[in-house]
Scaffold this motif. Structure first.
Motif, PDB file in Angstrom:
ATOM      1  N   ASP A 190       0.828  -1.209   0.000  1.00  0.00           N
ATOM      2  CA  ASP A 190       0.000   0.000   0.000  1.00  0.00           C
ATOM      3  C   ASP A 190       0.863   1.260   0.000  1.00  0.00           C
ATOM      4  O   ASP A 190       0.573   2.216  -0.726  1.00  0.00           O
ATOM      5  CB  ASP A 190      -0.942   0.018   1.205  1.00  0.00           C
ATOM      6  N   LEU A 191       1.912   1.268   0.819  1.00  0.00           N
ATOM      7  CA  LEU A 191       2.798   2.429   0.874  1.00  0.00           C
ATOM      8  C   LEU A 191       3.536   2.613  -0.451  1.00  0.00           C
ATOM      9  O   LEU A 191       3.636   3.720  -0.966  1.00  0.00           O
ATOM     10  CB  LEU A 191       3.792   2.298   2.028  1.00  0.00           C
ATOM     11  N   ARG A 192       4.034   1.522  -1.009  1.00  0.00           N
ATOM     12  CA  ARG A 192       4.742   1.640  -2.286  1.00  0.00           C
ATOM     13  C   ARG A 192       3.806   2.128  -3.395  1.00  0.00           C
ATOM     14  O   ARG A 192       4.191   2.933  -4.227  1.00  0.00           O
ATOM     15  CB  ARG A 192       5.377   0.295  -2.659  1.00  0.00           C
ATOM     16  N   ARG A 193       2.556   1.623  -3.382  1.00  0.00           N
ATOM     17  CA  ARG A 193       1.571   2.073  -4.382  1.00  0.00           C
ATOM     18  C   ARG A 193       1.352   3.582  -4.246  1.00  0.00           C
ATOM     19  O   ARG A 193       1.407   4.315  -5.224  1.00  0.00           O
ATOM     20  CB  ARG A 193       0.251   1.331  -4.220  1.00  0.00           C
ATOM     21  N   MET A 194       1.126   4.037  -3.019  1.00  0.00           N
ATOM     22  CA  MET A 194       0.900   5.452  -2.772  1.00  0.00           C
ATOM     23  C   MET A 194       2.114   6.283  -3.207  1.00  0.00           C
ATOM     24  O   MET A 194       1.968   7.329  -3.843  1.00  0.00           O
ATOM     25  CB  MET A 194       0.611   5.670  -1.287  1.00  0.00           C
ATOM     26  N   THR A 195       3.297   5.809  -2.893  1.00  0.00           N
ATOM     27  CA  THR A 195       4.524   6.523  -3.266  1.00  0.00           C
ATOM     28  C   THR A 195       4.639   6.646  -4.779  1.00  0.00           C
ATOM     29  O   THR A 195       4.864   7.740  -5.311  1.00  0.00           O
ATOM     30  CB  THR A 195       5.761   5.802  -2.698  1.00  0.00           C
ATOM     31  N   ASN A 204      -0.906  11.390   4.321  1.00  0.00           N
ATOM     32  CA  ASN A 204      -0.996   9.930   4.434  1.00  0.00           C
ATOM     33  C   ASN A 204       0.215   9.355   5.157  1.00  0.00           C
ATOM     34  O   ASN A 204       0.082   8.419   5.949  1.00  0.00           O
ATOM     35  CB  ASN A 204      -1.162   9.294   3.057  1.00  0.00           C
ATOM     36  N   LEU A 205       1.393   9.906   4.890  1.00  0.00           N
ATOM     37  CA  LEU A 205       2.587   9.446   5.596  1.00  0.00           C
ATOM     38  C   LEU A 205       2.484   9.748   7.093  1.00  0.00           C
ATOM     39  O   LEU A 205       2.888   8.924   7.916  1.00  0.00           O
ATOM     40  CB  LEU A 205       3.848  10.086   5.006  1.00  0.00           C
ATOM     41  N   LEU A 206       1.933  10.902   7.435  1.00  0.00           N
ATOM     42  CA  LEU A 206       1.739  11.220   8.861  1.00  0.00           C
ATOM     43  C   LEU A 206       0.832  10.196   9.530  1.00  0.00           C
ATOM     44  O   LEU A 206       1.077   9.792  10.673  1.00  0.00           O
ATOM     45  CB  LEU A 206       1.117  12.612   9.010  1.00  0.00           C
ATOM     46  N   LYS A 207      -0.212   9.775   8.820  1.00  0.00           N
ATOM     47  CA  LYS A 207      -1.163   8.811   9.382  1.00  0.00           C
ATOM     48  C   LYS A 207      -0.521   7.451   9.633  1.00  0.00           C
ATOM     49  O   LYS A 207      -0.837   6.778  10.601  1.00  0.00           O
ATOM     50  CB  LYS A 207      -2.358   8.639   8.450  1.00  0.00           C
ATOM     51  N   ILE A 208       0.372   7.044   8.730  1.00  0.00           N
ATOM     52  CA  ILE A 208       0.950   5.701   8.877  1.00  0.00           C
ATOM     53  C   ILE A 208       2.288   5.698   9.603  1.00  0.00           C
ATOM     54  O   ILE A 208       2.864   4.639   9.823  1.00  0.00           O
ATOM     55  CB  ILE A 208       1.077   4.989   7.508  1.00  0.00           C
ATOM     56  N   LYS A 209       2.758   6.875  10.021  1.00  0.00           N
ATOM     57  CA  LYS A 209       4.046   6.937  10.701  1.00  0.00           C
ATOM     58  C   LYS A 209       4.054   6.115  11.990  1.00  0.00           C
ATOM     59  O   LYS A 209       5.075   5.569  12.378  1.00  0.00           O
ATOM     60  CB  LYS A 209       4.432   8.383  10.995  1.00  0.00           C
ATOM     61  N   ASP A 210       2.909   6.018  12.632  1.00  0.00           N
ATOM     62  CA  ASP A 210       2.843   5.272  13.889  1.00  0.00           C
ATOM     63  C   ASP A 210       2.488   3.808  13.693  1.00  0.00           C
ATOM     64  O   ASP A 210       2.090   3.132  14.637  1.00  0.00           O
ATOM     65  CB  ASP A 210       1.843   5.944  14.838  1.00  0.00           C
ATOM     66  N   LEU A 252       4.173  -0.977  -9.521  1.00  0.00           N
ATOM     67  CA  LEU A 252       3.975  -0.682  -8.103  1.00  0.00           C
ATOM     68  C   LEU A 252       2.854   0.321  -7.882  1.00  0.00           C
ATOM     69  O   LEU A 252       2.200   0.322  -6.850  1.00  0.00           O
ATOM     70  CB  LEU A 252       5.263  -0.147  -7.490  1.00  0.00           C
ATOM     71  N   ALA A 253       2.608   1.179  -8.864  1.00  0.00           N
ATOM     72  CA  ALA A 253       1.554   2.189  -8.754  1.00  0.00           C
ATOM     73  C   ALA A 253       0.158   1.651  -9.070  1.00  0.00           C
ATOM     74  O   ALA A 253      -0.833   2.279  -8.725  1.00  0.00           O
ATOM     75  CB  ALA A 253       1.866   3.365  -9.682  1.00  0.00           C
ATOM     76  N   ALA A 254       0.102   0.494  -9.684  1.00  0.00           N
ATOM     77  CA  ALA A 254      -1.196  -0.056 -10.099  1.00  0.00           C
ATOM     78  C   ALA A 254      -2.069  -0.389  -8.904  1.00  0.00           C
ATOM     79  O   ALA A 254      -1.587  -0.852  -7.876  1.00  0.00           O
ATOM     80  CB  ALA A 254      -0.983  -1.312 -10.943  1.00  0.00           C
ATOM     81  N   ALA A 255      -3.357  -0.146  -9.065  1.00  0.00           N
ATOM     82  CA  ALA A 255      -4.314  -0.444  -7.989  1.00  0.00           C
ATOM     83  C   ALA A 255      -4.451  -1.953  -7.834  1.00  0.00           C
ATOM     84  O   ALA A 255      -4.295  -2.706  -8.775  1.00  0.00           O
ATOM     85  CB  ALA A 255      -5.664   0.182  -8.302  1.00  0.00           C
TER      86      ALA A 255
END
Length: 188
Positions: A92-97, A126-132, A185-188
């Motif tokens: 999910d993170l790689r897709r978002m990136t 989104n990165l702030l949300k998943i930082k924890d 990696l970007a594909a849904a």
């Protein structure tokens, strides 16, 4: 290779700035308090580059807060993760990136700085949300943070240079290659 002019920056009253109207904004005042990168990014964010937009003292403060949130994502430590991230969290993170890299690349090539910044703001939120979560500290996390710093470099050169150095990057961030989106990696 082509001239692409900036639109007019209007006063906060949506009128052309002039001394007689008393609506002139001195950017040096904002540079001294918020920094040159905040002013530069705000001017790119207020509207399509060729159309310009209205100055907003509250809007520039929002850009300044965005810069601080980038700093938080990139450098502020957090507690040690309690376990390993799942494959889905990493994917999910790689897709978002990679989706953000693709969007930011297309926007900057089209001189759509305002929508590029909007994409980077969304990415950073989104990165702030998943930082924890346990994804923090993974290779995917490091890739996302480095991509963010590389993508802000043309817009916020001073902040990007400082973050790049703090992250241990080779001098200078402006000598690094632009991140490339991997369509797989970007594909849904």
């Amino acid at each position: 290779l082509r001239l692409f002019t900036q639109g007019i920056i209007l006063g906060e009253d949506n009128e052309k700035m002039s001394k007689s109207r008393g609506n002139v904004v001195n950017p040096d005042d904002y540079v001294s308090t918020l920094g040159a990168d905040a002013v530069r990014a705000f001017l790119m964010f207020i509207g399509p580059w060729e159309l310009g937009g209205s100055w907003s003292s509250t809007g520039i403060e929002g850009v300044y807060r965005f810069i601080n949130r980038i700093w938080t994502v990139a450098l502020d430590p957090r507690e040690t993760p309690t376990g390993a991230a799942t494959e889905q969290e990493i994917a999910d993170l790689r897709r978002m990136t990679h989706q953000t890299i693709a969007r930011a690349t297309a926007d900057i090539e089209a001189f759509k700085f305002n929508t590029m910044l909007a994409a980077l703001m969304q990415f950073n939120n989104n990165l702030l949300k998943i930082k924890d979560t346990n994804v923090y500290g993974s290779d995917a996390w490091d890739e996302a943070v480095r991509a963010m710093v590389l993508m802000i470099a043309p817009i916020m050169p001073h902040v990007a240079e400082e973050l790049w150095e703090q992250l241990g990057g080779a001098y200078s961030v402006h000598d690094q290659r632009w991140p490339v989106s991997d369509p797989a990696l970007a594909a849904a």
